[in-house]
Design an enzyme around this catalytic site. Structure first.
Site, short mmCIF file in Angstrom:
data_model
loop_
_atom_site.label_atom_id
_atom_site.label_comp_id
_atom_site.label_asym_id
_atom_site.label_seq_id
_atom_site.Cartn_x
_atom_site.Cartn_y
_atom_site.Cartn_z
N ARG A 77 62.78 2.43 -6.88
CA ARG A 77 61.41 2.03 -6.55
C ARG A 77 60.36 2.73 -7.39
NH1 ARG A 77 64.46 -0.91 -4.86
NH2 ARG A 77 64.77 -1.66 -2.73
N SER A 115 58.40 -2.79 3.63
CA SER A 115 59.09 -1.52 3.81
C SER A 115 58.13 -0.36 3.57
CB SER A 115 60.27 -1.41 2.86
OG SER A 115 61.25 -2.38 3.16
N GLU A 127 57.00 4.30 0.42
CA GLU A 127 57.25 3.20 -0.52
C GLU A 127 55.98 2.38 -0.69
OE1 GLU A 127 60.06 -0.78 -0.91
OE2 GLU A 127 60.93 1.05 -0.07
#
Length: 306
Positions: free
Chosen positions: A179, A228, A298
């Site tokens: 990520r 998320s 995130e």
């Protein structure tokens, strides 16, 4: 500088554009949480040349950030200083380059990319169907789901640097980790080339349907959410840590940890961005106290507090 104060400075500080440049543009309608302040300036370029010329002429001290669908983003209540760049229809095209390769504009959605791939008989990018965002965000974040990441299919990314320079970056140059990418601050992803494999359209559609059904069953898809919230720590699932810390359904104002999937935060109505971010920080504290694991955000948090 507030958006109202900055509007009077436009002629001397901001370059001319062919696209749309808006002072004090509210960002809440453009992000999934439907909260947060305004952009000092919102720039929707007409094309890549418009973006490149604008950034080249813009005072280097002015911060620049890209905005896609606003799905994985908290915009703080004081708004975003500088220029927010939003890529519209001119950047939303997807074209087939050969039997297994697509070139996708930075403003193209994951659904458009995966559907175009299906129609072209290209498999391997079905997972993009499940990520609520645009190619620009996928490339910057190394977006992923269902066991696949952008790094698995990316050939190269086309970017406009903060300086206005146009560059084509290879997979290696993007420096992907989980990520995260090595894209420099202020760079805007204007296109990406993805390579999959030859596959029957019916097989691709079946995989897309499977992913869609799994998301529907496990995620609060019809809510004001940011997707998320926390990255999965090594050896753990973030949602399990949040659940074990007793945070399922936890609220702060109108912000709530989803009861359906507790790695999702929700705006139940009139939550401020401070409520949402504050709830996330409370979850991080509780998880740390319960399991000793520090959760990493995130969701991107941008802008300033009032």
């Amino acid at each position: 500088m507030s958006p109202a104060a900055s509007s009077a400075t436009r002629p001397s500080t901001l370059p001319p554009v062919r696209g749309r440049l808006t002072a004090g543009a509210p960002l809440a309608p453009l992000v999934w949480f439907k909260s947060g302040g305004a952009a000092e300036w919102l720039f929707e370029p007409a094309d890549v040349d418009d973006l490149s010329d604008f950034l080249a002429a813009l005072d280097p001290a002015v911060p620049v950030m890209g905005l896609g669908l606003g799905s994985n983003l908290i915009v703080r209540d004081g708004g975003v200083p500088g220029v927010v760049v939003r890529l519209g229809k001119p950047f939303a095209r997807v074209e087939r380059l050969d039997a297994t390769t697509l070139r996708c504009g930075g403003g193209a959605s994951g659904i458009l990319v995966s559907s175009t791939a299906r129609d072209a008989g290209i498999g391997g990018v079905e997972f993009l169907r499940s990520i609520p965002g645009t190619v620009g965000g996928f490339v910057r974040m190394n977006g992923g789901a269902y066991g696949r990441e952008v790094k698995d299919v990316l050939v190269e990314g086309e970017v406009v640097l903060r300086s206005g320079e146009r560059r084509v970056l290879s997979l290696a140059e993007l420096g992907y980790t989980y990520r995260h990418s090595a894209l420099p601050e202020g760079a805007i992803v204007v296109a990406a080339t993805f390579r999959g494999h030859a596959e029957a359209p019916a097989v691709v559609q079946a995989e897309m349907d499977r992913i869609a059904a799994e998301r529907e069953a496990s995620q609060p898809l019809r809510s004001r959410t940011g997707g998320s919230t926390f990255k999965n720590p090594q050896g753990h699932k973030a949602w399990q840590l949040v659940d074990a810390a007793g945070c399922r359904g936890l609220t702060r104002g109108d912000a709530q940890v989803s009861e359906k999937h507790c790695n999702f935060l929700l705006n139940l109505g009139t939550a401020s961005s401070a409520d949402i971010e504050g709830l996330g920080e409370e979850v991080r504290e509780r998880v740390k106290a319960n399991s000793g694991v520090t959760l990493e955000w995130e969701i991107q948090r941008v802008g300033v507090n009032p």
